[in-house]
Design a protein around this motif. Structure first.
Motif, PDB file in Angstrom:
ATOM      1  N   ILE A  27       0.858  -1.184   0.000  1.00  0.00           N
ATOM      2  CA  ILE A  27       0.000   0.000   0.000  1.00  0.00           C
ATOM      3  C   ILE A  27       0.892   1.231   0.000  1.00  0.00           C
ATOM      4  O   ILE A  27       1.872   1.298   0.738  1.00  0.00           O
ATOM      5  CB  ILE A  27      -1.001  -0.010   1.177  1.00  0.00           C
ATOM      6  CG1 ILE A  27      -1.964   1.159   1.048  1.00  0.00           C
ATOM      7  CG2 ILE A  27      -0.293  -0.025   2.509  1.00  0.00           C
ATOM      8  CD1 ILE A  27      -3.219   1.001   1.872  1.00  0.00           C
ATOM      9  N   GLU A  28       0.572   2.168  -0.881  1.00  0.00           N
ATOM     10  CA  GLU A  28       1.350   3.397  -1.025  1.00  0.00           C
ATOM     11  C   GLU A  28       0.809   4.452  -0.065  1.00  0.00           C
ATOM     12  O   GLU A  28      -0.234   5.052  -0.325  1.00  0.00           O
ATOM     13  CB  GLU A  28       1.278   3.897  -2.474  1.00  0.00           C
ATOM     14  CG  GLU A  28       1.881   2.926  -3.468  1.00  0.00           C
ATOM     15  CD  GLU A  28       1.679   3.333  -4.911  1.00  0.00           C
ATOM     16  OE1 GLU A  28       0.741   4.117  -5.209  1.00  0.00           O
ATOM     17  OE2 GLU A  28       2.455   2.872  -5.748  1.00  0.00           O
ATOM     18  N   LEU A  29       1.509   4.660   1.035  1.00  0.00           N
ATOM     19  CA  LEU A  29       1.107   5.625   2.062  1.00  0.00           C
ATOM     20  C   LEU A  29       2.044   6.823   2.039  1.00  0.00           C
ATOM     21  O   LEU A  29       3.197   6.702   1.614  1.00  0.00           O
ATOM     22  CB  LEU A  29       1.141   4.961   3.443  1.00  0.00           C
ATOM     23  CG  LEU A  29       0.193   3.771   3.632  1.00  0.00           C
ATOM     24  CD1 LEU A  29       0.474   3.071   4.947  1.00  0.00           C
ATOM     25  CD2 LEU A  29      -1.246   4.239   3.555  1.00  0.00           C
ATOM     26  N   PRO A  30       1.581   7.983   2.507  1.00  0.00           N
ATOM     27  CA  PRO A  30       2.440   9.177   2.517  1.00  0.00           C
ATOM     28  C   PRO A  30       3.745   8.962   3.290  1.00  0.00           C
ATOM     29  O   PRO A  30       4.779   9.515   2.922  1.00  0.00           O
ATOM     30  CB  PRO A  30       1.574  10.241   3.194  1.00  0.00           C
ATOM     31  CG  PRO A  30       0.172   9.789   2.984  1.00  0.00           C
ATOM     32  CD  PRO A  30       0.232   8.289   2.975  1.00  0.00           C
ATOM     33  N   ALA A  31       3.709   8.156   4.337  1.00  0.00           N
ATOM     34  CA  ALA A  31       4.908   7.917   5.145  1.00  0.00           C
ATOM     35  C   ALA A  31       5.812   6.857   4.523  1.00  0.00           C
ATOM     36  O   ALA A  31       6.864   6.541   5.066  1.00  0.00           O
ATOM     37  CB  ALA A  31       4.510   7.501   6.557  1.00  0.00           C
ATOM     38  N   GLY A  32       5.409   6.299   3.393  1.00  0.00           N
ATOM     39  CA  GLY A  32       6.198   5.268   2.724  1.00  0.00           C
ATOM     40  C   GLY A  32       5.363   4.027   2.471  1.00  0.00           C
ATOM     41  O   GLY A  32       4.360   3.781   3.143  1.00  0.00           O
ATOM     42  N   ASP A  33       5.784   3.260   1.492  1.00  0.00           N
ATOM     43  CA  ASP A  33       5.068   2.037   1.147  1.00  0.00           C
ATOM     44  C   ASP A  33       5.180   1.009   2.268  1.00  0.00           C
ATOM     45  O   ASP A  33       6.218   0.916   2.931  1.00  0.00           O
ATOM     46  CB  ASP A  33       5.634   1.427  -0.135  1.00  0.00           C
ATOM     47  CG  ASP A  33       5.398   2.301  -1.351  1.00  0.00           C
ATOM     48  OD1 ASP A  33       4.707   3.336  -1.220  1.00  0.00           O
ATOM     49  OD2 ASP A  33       5.901   1.950  -2.431  1.00  0.00           O
ATOM     50  N   ARG A  34       4.112   0.252   2.458  1.00  0.00           N
ATOM     51  CA  ARG A  34       4.089  -0.844   3.439  1.00  0.00           C
ATOM     52  C   ARG A  34       3.697  -2.102   2.679  1.00  0.00           C
ATOM     53  O   ARG A  34       2.775  -2.079   1.862  1.00  0.00           O
ATOM     54  CB  ARG A  34       3.070  -0.562   4.541  1.00  0.00           C
ATOM     55  CG  ARG A  34       3.302   0.709   5.336  1.00  0.00           C
ATOM     56  CD  ARG A  34       4.502   0.628   6.264  1.00  0.00           C
ATOM     57  NE  ARG A  34       4.470  -0.532   7.129  1.00  0.00           N
ATOM     58  CZ  ARG A  34       3.837  -0.618   8.291  1.00  0.00           C
ATOM     59  NH1 ARG A  34       3.185   0.413   8.760  1.00  0.00           N
ATOM     60  NH2 ARG A  34       3.871  -1.723   8.998  1.00  0.00           N
ATOM     61  N   THR A  35       4.409  -3.218   2.951  1.00  0.00           N
ATOM     62  CA  THR A  35       4.187  -4.465   2.216  1.00  0.00           C
ATOM     63  C   THR A  35       4.047  -5.640   3.159  1.00  0.00           C
ATOM     64  O   THR A  35       4.731  -5.711   4.175  1.00  0.00           O
ATOM     65  CB  THR A  35       5.375  -4.735   1.257  1.00  0.00           C
ATOM     66  OG1 THR A  35       5.496  -3.649   0.349  1.00  0.00           O
ATOM     67  CG2 THR A  35       5.170  -6.018   0.472  1.00  0.00           C
ATOM     68  N   VAL A  36       3.173  -6.561   2.776  1.00  0.00           N
ATOM     69  CA  VAL A  36       3.040  -7.839   3.452  1.00  0.00           C
ATOM     70  C   VAL A  36       2.921  -8.906   2.358  1.00  0.00           C
ATOM     71  O   VAL A  36       2.384  -8.637   1.286  1.00  0.00           O
ATOM     72  CB  VAL A  36       1.819  -7.846   4.413  1.00  0.00           C
ATOM     73  CG1 VAL A  36       0.518  -7.720   3.664  1.00  0.00           C
ATOM     74  CG2 VAL A  36       1.824  -9.051   5.299  1.00  0.00           C
ATOM     75  N   SER A  37       3.470 -10.088   2.616  1.00  0.00           N
ATOM     76  CA  SER A  37       3.444 -11.178   1.642  1.00  0.00           C
ATOM     77  C   SER A  37       2.909 -12.440   2.282  1.00  0.00           C
ATOM     78  O   SER A  37       3.052 -12.633   3.495  1.00  0.00           O
ATOM     79  CB  SER A  37       4.848 -11.457   1.102  1.00  0.00           C
ATOM     80  OG  SER A  37       5.360 -10.313   0.461  1.00  0.00           O
ATOM     81  N   ALA A  38       2.315 -13.304   1.446  1.00  0.00           N
ATOM     82  CA  ALA A  38       1.778 -14.564   1.965  1.00  0.00           C
ATOM     83  C   ALA A  38       1.885 -15.655   0.905  1.00  0.00           C
ATOM     84  O   ALA A  38       1.577 -15.431  -0.266  1.00  0.00           O
ATOM     85  CB  ALA A  38       0.327 -14.397   2.388  1.00  0.00           C
ATOM     86  N   ASP A  39       2.330 -16.818   1.323  1.00  0.00           N
ATOM     87  CA  ASP A  39       2.347 -17.994   0.459  1.00  0.00           C
ATOM     88  C   ASP A  39       0.925 -18.514   0.278  1.00  0.00           C
ATOM     89  O   ASP A  39       0.022 -18.144   1.039  1.00  0.00           O
ATOM     90  CB  ASP A  39       3.233 -19.085   1.074  1.00  0.00           C
ATOM     91  CG  ASP A  39       4.710 -18.728   0.997  1.00  0.00           C
ATOM     92  OD1 ASP A  39       5.115 -18.076   0.019  1.00  0.00           O
ATOM     93  OD2 ASP A  39       5.452 -19.105   1.921  1.00  0.00           O
ATOM     94  N   PRO A  40       0.683 -19.418  -0.687  1.00  0.00           N
ATOM     95  CA  PRO A  40      -0.657 -19.964  -0.895  1.00  0.00           C
ATOM     96  C   PRO A  40      -1.216 -20.569   0.399  1.00  0.00           C
ATOM     97  O   PRO A  40      -0.523 -21.277   1.119  1.00  0.00           O
ATOM     98  CB  PRO A  40      -0.441 -21.047  -1.954  1.00  0.00           C
ATOM     99  CG  PRO A  40       0.787 -20.619  -2.686  1.00  0.00           C
ATOM    100  CD  PRO A  40       1.655 -19.957  -1.648  1.00  0.00           C
ATOM    101  N   GLY A  41      -2.479 -20.239   0.695  1.00  0.00           N
ATOM    102  CA  GLY A  41      -3.143 -20.773   1.875  1.00  0.00           C
ATOM    103  C   GLY A  41      -2.771 -20.112   3.185  1.00  0.00           C
ATOM    104  O   GLY A  41      -3.232 -20.520   4.247  1.00  0.00           O
ATOM    105  N   VAL A  42      -1.952 -19.066   3.138  1.00  0.00           N
ATOM    106  CA  VAL A  42      -1.464 -18.411   4.353  1.00  0.00           C
ATOM    107  C   VAL A  42      -2.085 -17.018   4.477  1.00  0.00           C
ATOM    108  O   VAL A  42      -2.339 -16.353   3.480  1.00  0.00           O
ATOM    109  CB  VAL A  42       0.080 -18.302   4.319  1.00  0.00           C
ATOM    110  CG1 VAL A  42       0.614 -17.512   5.494  1.00  0.00           C
ATOM    111  CG2 VAL A  42       0.698 -19.691   4.277  1.00  0.00           C
TER     112      VAL A  42
END
Length: 125
Positions: A76-91
């Motif tokens: 997500i592109e936020l003013p304070a900087g991008d934030r990222t989360v990742s997940a494998d299949p089923g997670v």
């Protein structure tokens, strides 16, 4: 009245005064922090829903549910900087952030080839 008794009453009044001052300061801090839970499911080349909402200042707990066959991310592109989360299949994975000023903020999957997988966070006052 004895001198010791007078000192005890004065000490008690000081403690009460400090407690009242502390409560006044706390009440001036405003309302308690609001929270919002948002759930976004990722499948091949889409987010569901692809439009989510929050209010400015809310502590957002965004759960990315990967129900696809491959790994997915949500940035997500936020003013304070991008934030990222990742997940494998089923997670499931959780991303937390404070909702910024009112506006629309794009989110997308960073996995190469997934450029069409995107959505928007709409923040209202």
């Amino acid at each position: 009245m004895s001198k010791v008794h007078t000192i005890s009453i004065l000490n008690a009044l000081q403690v009460i005064g400090i407690a009242l001052l502390f409560l006044t300061i706390l009440s001036a801090c405003g309302e308690p922090l609001r929270e919002r839970s948002i759930e976004v499911t990722a499948t091949e080349m889409r987010f569901d829903p692809d439009r989510v909402e929050a209010r400015t200042g809310e502590q957002v707990f965004l759960r990315l549910r990967n129900r696809g066959e491959v790994a997915h991310s949500l940035t997500i592109e936020l003013p304070a900087g991008d934030r990222t989360v990742s997940a494998d299949p089923g997670v499931d994975a959780i991303l937390t952030f404070r909702a910024p000023a009112p506006g629309e903020y794009r989110f997308y999957c960073r996995i190469p080839g997934h450029e069409a997988q995107q959505g928007v966070l709409v923040v209202t006052p």
